[in-house]
Design a protein around this motif. Structure first.
Motif, PDB file in Angstrom:
ATOM      1  N   VAL A  60     -12.311 -25.172 -27.379  1.00  0.00           N
ATOM      2  CA  VAL A  60     -11.324 -24.290 -26.732  1.00  0.00           C
ATOM      3  C   VAL A  60     -11.900 -23.772 -25.410  1.00  0.00           C
ATOM      4  CG1 VAL A  60     -10.048 -22.122 -26.957  1.00  0.00           C
ATOM      5  CG2 VAL A  60     -10.199 -23.662 -28.903  1.00  0.00           C
ATOM      6  N   MET A  61     -13.193 -23.446 -25.433  1.00  0.00           N
ATOM      7  CA  MET A  61     -13.852 -22.946 -24.213  1.00  0.00           C
ATOM      8  C   MET A  61     -13.800 -23.993 -23.086  1.00  0.00           C
ATOM      9  SD  MET A  61     -17.924 -22.350 -23.851  1.00  0.00           S
ATOM     10  CE  MET A  61     -18.295 -24.095 -23.781  1.00  0.00           C
ATOM     11  N   LEU A  62     -14.190 -25.228 -23.408  1.00  0.00           N
ATOM     12  CA  LEU A  62     -14.205 -26.267 -22.365  1.00  0.00           C
ATOM     13  C   LEU A  62     -12.784 -26.572 -21.891  1.00  0.00           C
ATOM     14  CD1 LEU A  62     -16.852 -28.791 -23.775  1.00  0.00           C
ATOM     15  CD2 LEU A  62     -17.158 -27.178 -21.890  1.00  0.00           C
ATOM     16  N   GLY A  63     -11.864 -26.688 -22.851  1.00  0.00           N
ATOM     17  CA  GLY A  63     -10.481 -27.025 -22.501  1.00  0.00           C
ATOM     18  C   GLY A  63      -9.828 -25.930 -21.677  1.00  0.00           C
ATOM     19  N   SER A  64     -10.000 -24.671 -22.105  1.00  0.00           N
ATOM     20  CA  SER A  64      -9.328 -23.586 -21.365  1.00  0.00           C
ATOM     21  C   SER A  64      -9.964 -23.409 -19.994  1.00  0.00           C
ATOM     22  CB  SER A  64      -9.326 -22.288 -22.173  1.00  0.00           C
ATOM     23  OG  SER A  64     -10.631 -21.954 -22.562  1.00  0.00           O
ATOM     24  N   THR A  65     -11.281 -23.633 -19.886  1.00  0.00           N
ATOM     25  CA  THR A  65     -11.921 -23.524 -18.565  1.00  0.00           C
ATOM     26  C   THR A  65     -11.381 -24.633 -17.654  1.00  0.00           C
ATOM     27  OG1 THR A  65     -13.902 -22.719 -19.675  1.00  0.00           O
ATOM     28  CG2 THR A  65     -14.151 -23.314 -17.378  1.00  0.00           C
ATOM     29  N   ALA A  66     -11.245 -25.845 -18.200  1.00  0.00           N
ATOM     30  CA  ALA A  66     -10.734 -26.955 -17.385  1.00  0.00           C
ATOM     31  C   ALA A  66      -9.293 -26.666 -16.941  1.00  0.00           C
ATOM     32  CB  ALA A  66     -10.801 -28.261 -18.177  1.00  0.00           C
ATOM     33  N   LEU A  67      -8.483 -26.090 -17.842  1.00  0.00           N
ATOM     34  CA  LEU A  67      -7.098 -25.760 -17.467  1.00  0.00           C
ATOM     35  C   LEU A  67      -7.074 -24.633 -16.428  1.00  0.00           C
ATOM     36  CD1 LEU A  67      -5.302 -25.867 -20.952  1.00  0.00           C
ATOM     37  CD2 LEU A  67      -5.143 -27.552 -19.108  1.00  0.00           C
ATOM     38  N   ALA A  68      -7.971 -23.650 -16.602  1.00  0.00           N
ATOM     39  CA  ALA A  68      -8.032 -22.540 -15.636  1.00  0.00           C
ATOM     40  C   ALA A  68      -8.433 -23.077 -14.263  1.00  0.00           C
ATOM     41  CB  ALA A  68      -9.040 -21.493 -16.102  1.00  0.00           C
ATOM     42  N   LEU A  69      -9.353 -24.035 -14.265  1.00  0.00           N
ATOM     43  CA  LEU A  69      -9.805 -24.621 -12.995  1.00  0.00           C
ATOM     44  C   LEU A  69      -8.672 -25.407 -12.334  1.00  0.00           C
ATOM     45  CD1 LEU A  69     -12.337 -24.985 -11.257  1.00  0.00           C
ATOM     46  CD2 LEU A  69     -12.812 -27.078 -12.515  1.00  0.00           C
ATOM     47  N   THR A  70      -7.953 -26.188 -13.147  1.00  0.00           N
ATOM     48  CA  THR A  70      -6.831 -26.948 -12.599  1.00  0.00           C
ATOM     49  C   THR A  70      -5.808 -25.985 -12.015  1.00  0.00           C
ATOM     50  OG1 THR A  70      -7.180 -28.454 -14.432  1.00  0.00           O
ATOM     51  CG2 THR A  70      -5.199 -28.816 -13.149  1.00  0.00           C
ATOM     52  N   GLY A  71      -5.523 -24.909 -12.760  1.00  0.00           N
ATOM     53  CA  GLY A  71      -4.558 -23.914 -12.287  1.00  0.00           C
ATOM     54  C   GLY A  71      -5.007 -23.260 -10.992  1.00  0.00           C
ATOM     55  N   ALA A  72      -6.321 -23.019 -10.870  1.00  0.00           N
ATOM     56  CA  ALA A  72      -6.829 -22.333  -9.673  1.00  0.00           C
ATOM     57  C   ALA A  72      -6.652 -23.199  -8.421  1.00  0.00           C
ATOM     58  CB  ALA A  72      -8.300 -21.984  -9.864  1.00  0.00           C
ATOM     59  N   PHE A  73      -6.643 -24.509  -8.592  1.00  0.00           N
ATOM     60  CA  PHE A  73      -6.499 -25.393  -7.434  1.00  0.00           C
ATOM     61  C   PHE A  73      -5.066 -25.901  -7.252  1.00  0.00           C
ATOM     62  CE2 PHE A  73     -11.073 -25.496  -7.743  1.00  0.00           C
ATOM     63  CZ  PHE A  73     -11.465 -25.573  -6.419  1.00  0.00           C
TER      64      PHE A  73
END
Ligand code: HEM
Length: 401
Positions: A39-52
């Protein structure tokens, strides 16, 4: 490495309970660790995608997932301690040798995690709302470092499965190599498998998130459908990637694993992956579902069982290492203390954290805890006070003897 040397490396104090107890706890807590890691890796990756991203849905989801990532990273680290203790208890010769051979990496792991944590919070405090600034890069750094921490864990776990190579690593050409700077063994397919599992597990998390948001009256239905669609894609598409990584891992297994890829355990792991791929078809409700996440958690547990069976195949089958030969000095107090701490202290504290986040997330505006959650919090605090009191009481009692 001959079996007598392996046994000589064991702690002479023996075990306070039967090794099977520690084995079960190792598998269970490692599965919990990995669910939090995924969940940590997935949510961080989604947060990163959202940030860009420029897309409004992505930006909104990215911001929500950053909140998830912050909690998941804490849980992954805290829960990781439990399997760390159990692996040290029943596989001490392997775990310690592996750590000493790569001591700088084992210590560096903590620094890597500290910087990853700091970088995530830097983005949270500086750039969460208007995530167009440079703080997005600190979130990218955080994800890279979290992956690096996972890679170090993977190296330590892999080296522990190679006792036959330890001497060649420790004294290449007869010269001692005591720097602890080397990375001696890894398998990219195995590492990719455990990391890729983050995609279906996060997909299942999104389906649960969709269901959670369904209770809000003013939610944008288009956004909700988009989340559910993304969750399904991640589960099915990610599940296929996991399947490919698993096949590659099995194809590159070390010789000492024997015919593990054809064993019942390996079929179990394949079944778990299929479950992840098929889960979106099983939980088709357009309003999302919590069942998908429960299924994903079950699949990770099956993978954990298969992973442990592989370790047993290598260390037990090829090297003759038997957990049943541990000396047991049964200790009622430490057994009872562990169980009561786990259930009484951890149970109340986790139930309180979940209940308060659950309620808070459903409340618009300022949140005030309901009397039930408030009572749960008081129980959690009382359990902690009792725990601390008994700790000092028994500590002084032992000292006084
Ligand atoms: C936060 C970043 C972390 C990530 C991405 C991560 C990921 C992983 C992965 C992928 C594995 C499986 C390695 C393999 O079997 O090949 C693993 C195993 C493990 N991790 Fe973590 N981990 C993290 C943090 C931690 C922390 C902070 C701890 C301890 C406090 C921890 C304890 C463990 C233990 C004990 C194992 C199993 C070792 C074994 O069974 O031999 N991990 N982790």
């Amino acid at each position: 490495m001959d079996i007598d040397t392996l046994y000589a490396l064991r702690s002479s104090s023996g075990l306070p309970s039967h090794p099977a107890v520690f084995l079960i706890l190792l598998v269970l807590t490692w599965a919990l660790h990995m669910i939090a890691v995924h969940v940590m890796l997935g949510s961080t990756a989604l947060a990163l995608t959202g940030a860009f991203a420029a897309n409004a849905h992505w930006r909104r989801l990215g911001s929500a997932m950053l909140d998830t990532a912050k909690v998941a990273v804490s849980l992954a680290i805290v829960i990781g301690v439990a399997p760390l203790l159990f692996v040290q208890v029943i596989y001490d010769p392997f775990w310690y040798v592996s750590n000493v051979l790569s001591a700088r990496w084992a210590i560096g792991f903590i620094v890597v995690l500290l910087v990853a944590y700091w970088a995530m919070y830097h983005h949270y405090f500086v750039g969460k709302e208007g995530s167009s600034g440079s703080s997005r890069w600190s979130l990218a750094l955080s994800l890279i470092l979290l992956l690096a921490a996972g890679f170090i864990m993977h190296v330590l776990a892999s080296q522990a499965l190679r006792p036959e190579l330890w001497m060649a690593w420790y004294a290449p050409d007869g010269h001692l190599e005591t720097s602890g700077a080397g990375i001696h063994e890894f398998n990219l397919a195995r590492f990719s498998f455990f990391i890729a599992l983050a995609a279906p597990v996060t997909g299942a998390w999104l389906l649960g998130y969709r269901r959670y948001l369904a209770h809000r009256e003013d939610e944008n239905p288009e956004y909700l459908d988009w989340i559910a669609g993304l969750g399904r894609k991640l589960m099915t598409g990610g599940g296929f990637v996991v399947l490919i990584c698993y096949a590659m891992w099995m194809a590159t297994l070390q010789d000492t694993a024997g015919n593990f890829p054809l064993s019942l355990w390996s079929f179990l792991a394949n079944g778990a992956i299929l479950l992840l791929i098929l889960a979106p078809a099983l939980f088709r409700s357009p309003s999302g579902s919590y069942g998908a996440f429960a299924t994903a958690a079950g699949a990770v547990l099956l993978v954990a069982v298969a992973r442990e069976a592989l370790r047993h195949r290598i260390l037990g089958g090829a090297h003759g290492y038997e957990l049943s030969t541990y000396t047991i000095h049964f200790d009622w107090y430490s057994n009872a203390l562990f169980c009561l701490t786990f259930v009484g202290l951890g149970g109340f504290a986790i139930a309180y954290s979940i209940a308060i986040s659950w309620e808070a997330g459903k409340t618009k505006g300022l949140y005030t805890a309901s009397p039930r959650v408030d009572r749960l919090g008081k129980f959690a605090l009382a359990a902690l006070c009792i725990w601390i009191a008994q700790y000092f009481f028994f500590g002084f009692l032992v000292m006084a003897q």
